[in-house]
Write an enzyme that holds these catalytic residues in place. Structure first.
Site, PDB file in Angstrom:
ATOM      1  N   HIS A   1      51.200  43.321  49.079  1.00 56.01           N
ATOM      2  CA  HIS A   1      52.355  43.141  50.342  1.00 56.01           C
ATOM      3  C   HIS A   1      53.826  43.225  49.697  1.00 56.01           C
ATOM      4  O   HIS A   1      54.505  42.780  50.526  1.00 56.01           O
ATOM      5  CB  HIS A   1      52.126  41.732  51.003  1.00 56.01           C
ATOM      6  CG  HIS A   1      52.090  41.702  52.386  1.00 56.01           C
ATOM      7  ND1 HIS A   1      53.570  42.006  52.877  1.00 56.01           N
ATOM      8  CD2 HIS A   1      51.452  41.872  53.538  1.00 56.01           C
ATOM      9  CE1 HIS A   1      53.513  42.087  54.209  1.00 56.01           C
ATOM     10  NE2 HIS A   1      52.425  42.049  54.675  1.00 56.01           N
TER      11      HIS A   1
ATOM     12  N   HIS B   1      42.656  51.234  18.750  1.00 57.41           N
ATOM     13  CA  HIS B   1      42.986  50.339  19.741  1.00 57.41           C
ATOM     14  C   HIS B   1      42.251  49.098  19.414  1.00 57.41           C
ATOM     15  O   HIS B   1      41.793  48.842  18.285  1.00 57.41           O
ATOM     16  CB  HIS B   1      41.921  51.151  20.912  1.00 57.41           C
ATOM     17  CG  HIS B   1      42.243  52.256  21.444  1.00 57.41           C
ATOM     18  ND1 HIS B   1      43.581  52.665  22.348  1.00 57.41           N
ATOM     19  CD2 HIS B   1      41.952  53.461  21.450  1.00 57.41           C
ATOM     20  CE1 HIS B   1      43.461  53.746  22.692  1.00 57.41           C
ATOM     21  NE2 HIS B   1      42.787  54.389  21.923  1.00 57.41           N
TER      22      HIS B   1
ATOM     23  N   GLU C   1      47.403  33.337  53.331  1.00 52.88           N
ATOM     24  CA  GLU C   1      47.907  34.652  53.951  1.00 52.88           C
ATOM     25  C   GLU C   1      47.980  35.605  53.138  1.00 52.88           C
ATOM     26  O   GLU C   1      47.793  36.913  53.110  1.00 52.88           O
ATOM     27  CB  GLU C   1      49.051  34.639  54.959  1.00 52.88           C
ATOM     28  CG  GLU C   1      50.250  34.246  54.395  1.00 52.88           C
ATOM     29  CD  GLU C   1      51.386  34.340  55.248  1.00 52.88           C
ATOM     30  OE1 GLU C   1      52.251  33.223  55.450  1.00 52.88           O
ATOM     31  OE2 GLU C   1      52.093  35.158  56.075  1.00 52.88           O
ATOM     32  N   THR C   2      48.803  35.276  51.837  1.00 54.85           N
ATOM     33  CA  THR C   2      49.218  36.193  50.956  1.00 54.85           C
ATOM     34  C   THR C   2      48.855  35.401  49.552  1.00 54.85           C
ATOM     35  O   THR C   2      49.229  34.268  49.607  1.00 54.85           O
ATOM     36  CB  THR C   2      50.647  36.807  50.995  1.00 54.85           C
ATOM     37  OG1 THR C   2      50.463  37.758  52.196  1.00 54.85           O
ATOM     38  CG2 THR C   2      50.671  37.906  49.631  1.00 54.85           C
TER      39      THR C   2
ATOM     40  N   HIS D   1      42.182  37.351  26.982  1.00 52.90           N
ATOM     41  CA  HIS D   1      42.725  36.229  27.503  1.00 52.90           C
ATOM     42  C   HIS D   1      41.763  34.832  27.784  1.00 52.90           C
ATOM     43  O   HIS D   1      42.201  33.603  27.646  1.00 52.90           O
ATOM     44  CB  HIS D   1      43.531  36.173  28.870  1.00 52.90           C
ATOM     45  CG  HIS D   1      44.804  36.978  28.955  1.00 52.90           C
ATOM     46  ND1 HIS D   1      45.622  37.097  29.726  1.00 52.90           N
ATOM     47  CD2 HIS D   1      45.279  38.026  27.695  1.00 52.90           C
ATOM     48  CE1 HIS D   1      46.752  38.035  29.304  1.00 52.90           C
ATOM     49  NE2 HIS D   1      46.203  38.732  28.286  1.00 52.90           N
TER      50      HIS D   1
ATOM     51  N   ASP E   1      42.529  42.314  23.483  1.00 55.70           N
ATOM     52  CA  ASP E   1      42.981  40.977  23.574  1.00 55.70           C
ATOM     53  C   ASP E   1      42.308  40.178  24.899  1.00 55.70           C
ATOM     54  O   ASP E   1      42.688  40.661  25.808  1.00 55.70           O
ATOM     55  CB  ASP E   1      44.495  40.782  23.562  1.00 55.70           C
ATOM     56  CG  ASP E   1      45.153  39.418  23.978  1.00 55.70           C
ATOM     57  OD1 ASP E   1      44.329  38.680  24.270  1.00 55.70           O
ATOM     58  OD2 ASP E   1      46.381  39.430  24.008  1.00 55.70           O
TER      59      ASP E   1
ATOM     60  N   HIS F   1      49.642  51.166  26.114  1.00 57.88           N
ATOM     61  CA  HIS F   1      48.292  51.213  26.243  1.00 57.88           C
ATOM     62  C   HIS F   1      47.805  50.463  27.382  1.00 57.88           C
ATOM     63  O   HIS F   1      46.993  50.840  28.289  1.00 57.88           O
ATOM     64  CB  HIS F   1      47.774  50.706  24.892  1.00 57.88           C
ATOM     65  CG  HIS F   1      47.519  51.548  23.869  1.00 57.88           C
ATOM     66  ND1 HIS F   1      46.294  51.865  23.112  1.00 57.88           N
ATOM     67  CD2 HIS F   1      48.380  52.303  23.296  1.00 57.88           C
ATOM     68  CE1 HIS F   1      46.799  52.833  21.995  1.00 57.88           C
ATOM     69  NE2 HIS F   1      47.807  53.086  22.148  1.00 57.88           N
TER      70      HIS F   1
ATOM     71  N   HIS G   1      42.904  43.075  27.533  1.00 54.78           N
ATOM     72  CA  HIS G   1      43.794  44.492  27.396  1.00 54.78           C
ATOM     73  C   HIS G   1      43.855  44.956  26.067  1.00 54.78           C
ATOM     74  O   HIS G   1      43.724  44.063  25.228  1.00 54.78           O
ATOM     75  CB  HIS G   1      45.234  44.196  28.212  1.00 54.78           C
ATOM     76  CG  HIS G   1      45.884  43.182  27.381  1.00 54.78           C
ATOM     77  ND1 HIS G   1      46.895  43.482  26.365  1.00 54.78           N
ATOM     78  CD2 HIS G   1      46.150  41.972  27.564  1.00 54.78           C
ATOM     79  CE1 HIS G   1      47.509  42.467  26.144  1.00 54.78           C
ATOM     80  NE2 HIS G   1      47.033  41.272  26.719  1.00 54.78           N
ATOM     81  N   CYS G   2      44.286  46.177  25.902  1.00 57.47           N
ATOM     82  CA  CYS G   2      44.348  46.641  24.369  1.00 57.47           C
ATOM     83  C   CYS G   2      45.608  46.152  24.008  1.00 57.47           C
ATOM     84  O   CYS G   2      46.665  45.961  24.930  1.00 57.47           O
ATOM     85  CB  CYS G   2      44.284  48.040  24.639  1.00 57.47           C
ATOM     86  SG  CYS G   2      44.461  48.912  23.211  1.00 57.47           S
TER      87      CYS G   2
ATOM     88  N   HIS H   1      47.175  40.894  49.777  1.00 57.77           N
ATOM     89  CA  HIS H   1      47.164  40.403  51.084  1.00 57.77           C
ATOM     90  C   HIS H   1      46.078  41.217  51.896  1.00 57.77           C
ATOM     91  O   HIS H   1      45.815  42.390  51.783  1.00 57.77           O
ATOM     92  CB  HIS H   1      48.264  40.443  51.873  1.00 57.77           C
ATOM     93  CG  HIS H   1      48.312  40.480  53.216  1.00 57.77           C
ATOM     94  ND1 HIS H   1      48.553  39.151  53.978  1.00 57.77           N
ATOM     95  CD2 HIS H   1      48.314  41.244  54.487  1.00 57.77           C
ATOM     96  CE1 HIS H   1      48.407  39.187  55.104  1.00 57.77           C
ATOM     97  NE2 HIS H   1      48.433  40.500  55.790  1.00 57.77           N
TER      98      HIS H   1
ATOM     99  N   MET I   1      44.629  50.612  29.765  1.00 57.06           N
ATOM    100  CA  MET I   1      43.669  49.683  29.119  1.00 57.06           C
ATOM    101  C   MET I   1      43.496  48.335  29.536  1.00 57.06           C
ATOM    102  O   MET I   1      44.195  47.286  28.676  1.00 57.06           O
ATOM    103  CB  MET I   1      43.738  49.772  27.699  1.00 57.06           C
ATOM    104  CG  MET I   1      43.447  51.205  26.978  1.00 57.06           C
ATOM    105  SD  MET I   1      43.192  51.508  25.381  1.00 57.06           S
ATOM    106  CE  MET I   1      41.878  51.042  25.121  1.00 57.06           C
TER     107      MET I   1
END
Ligand SMILES: [Cu+2]
Length: 366
Positions: free
Chosen positions: A317, A106, A290-291, A111, A109, A156, A146-147, A266, A161
């Protein structure tokens, strides 16, 4: 002996490098989502090195009320992994542990990190290994991690992950006019699309090991139709007795991540008072949404001050994904009802006889 000495010599510069910054250190104990470890929302202190430890856990989990079993791969045992919070300008020092009891290589990464595939190129650990990565938090916002192991990245990620880092501005969150924004509570919701193979009779298949599920799972993944879309690891992980809680008047920060696929949070009966839809705090938050839209591979953040008590559903939603596939949560809010915002003027009852037909368009045109 010779090899051991060589290994020691190779390790020595790395060990020194970890002390090259003359900065205070802080060790943080991580907690499972939807909780987030205690943190300051703004700080007057200077930058520091914040130490985190993530242990990778490969484990079988149950993902729905029917008892469907799934071989999850996780950071620290939860899907998503814990949220890690630092301030802009801090250094994050992450120890990533891959216990010998695991079967897969594993990595991670981030971001929020800069360079080397977000750290993915420097954190590859086989079972029985660990690695320490340090990176500087230069951009404020919420960011997915994330992996990303070579050849197995999507598998993964959709096996659990993923998680989120939150980098807060040192002087805290602000609205578009520069007014300080604060939250009383924070919840982290990590959405996960799952692709569980079925047998010839349409029943979900089970496997002895995670490795054995790979070929069938990849086949389902390639069709891009998830069998489950869940918050925090399973259908119902945040509903009913597992509901998140708040009080009328409290401002709640909802951080929502999806490492693989688009989603659209939402809050039924509520709103996003301030929403960083793309999750990056140097951009002013949008108001009164709203969303909101979370792009696959990103995290977003929303602030809402609850004005009415009750059970709020917090959903993706795409309502098919929310209701049929599992992407629903509850927030139980206590407090006093405000009749000014909503009042049932007349409860449901029979239509009065003298009014029968009044609402009928045929009767109106006669
Ligand atoms: Cu992995």
């Amino acid at each position: 002996m010779g090899a051991a000495v060589a290994a020691l010599m190779m390790a020595a510069p790395a060990a020194r490098a970890a002390d090259d910054l003359k900065l205070p250190r802080q060790k943080v104990e991580l907690v499972a989502p939807p909780s987030v470890h205690a943190h300051e929302q703004a700080t007057k202190a200077g930058p520091k090195i914040v130490e985190f430890k993530l242990t990778i856990r490969e484990k079988e989990v149950v993902i729905d009320d029917a008892g469907t079993k799934f071989h999850a791969m996780t950071f620290d045992g939860s899907m998503p992994g814990p949220m890690m919070v630092v301030h802009e300008g801090d250094y994050m020092e992450l120890t990533l542990v891959n216990p010998a009891t695991n079967s897969m290589p594993h990595n991670i990464d981030l971001h929020s990190a800069t360079g080397a595939l977000g750290g993915g190129a420097l954190t590859h650990v086989n079972p029985g290994e660990q690695v320490v990565l340090r990176w500087k938090a230069t951009r404020p916002g919420v960011f997915v991690y994330h992996c990303a192991p070579e050849g197995m990245i999507p598998w993964h990620v959709v096996s659990g992950m993923h998680g989120t880092v939150m980098v807060l501005p040192r002087d805290g969150l602000k609205d578009a006019e520069g007014k300080a924004l604060r939250y009383d509570k924070i919840f982290y919701i990590g959405e996960n699309d799952l692709y569980v193979p079925k047998d010839a009779n349409g029943k979900y298949k089970t496997y002895e090991t995670v490795g054995e599920s790979y070929a069938d799972t990849t086949e389902v993944m390639r069709k891009l139709i998830p069998t489950h879309v869940v918050f925090n690891g399973r259908v119902g992980s945040l509903t009913g007795k597992n509901a998140m809680t708040a009080k009328v008047g409290e401002t709640v920060m909802l951080v929502h991540s999806q490492a693989n696929r688009d989603t659209r949070p939402h809050l039924i009966g509520g709103h996003g008072d301030y929403v960083w839809e793309a999750g990056k705090f140097n951009n002013p938050p949008q108001k009164d949404l709203e969303t909101w839209f979370i792009r696959g591979g990103s995290a977003g953040a929303a602030l809402y001050t609850f004005r009415e008590p009750g059970i709020y559903a917090y959903v993706n939603h795409n309502l098919i994904e929310a209701v049929e596939l599992g992407a629903s949560a509850h927030i139980k809010v206590e407090g006093k009802w405000n009749d000014d915002l909503m009042k049932q003027v007349t409860p449901p009852g029979p239509i009065p006889l003298d009014k029968v037909g009044a609402a009928d368009p045929v009767a109106v045109t006669r």
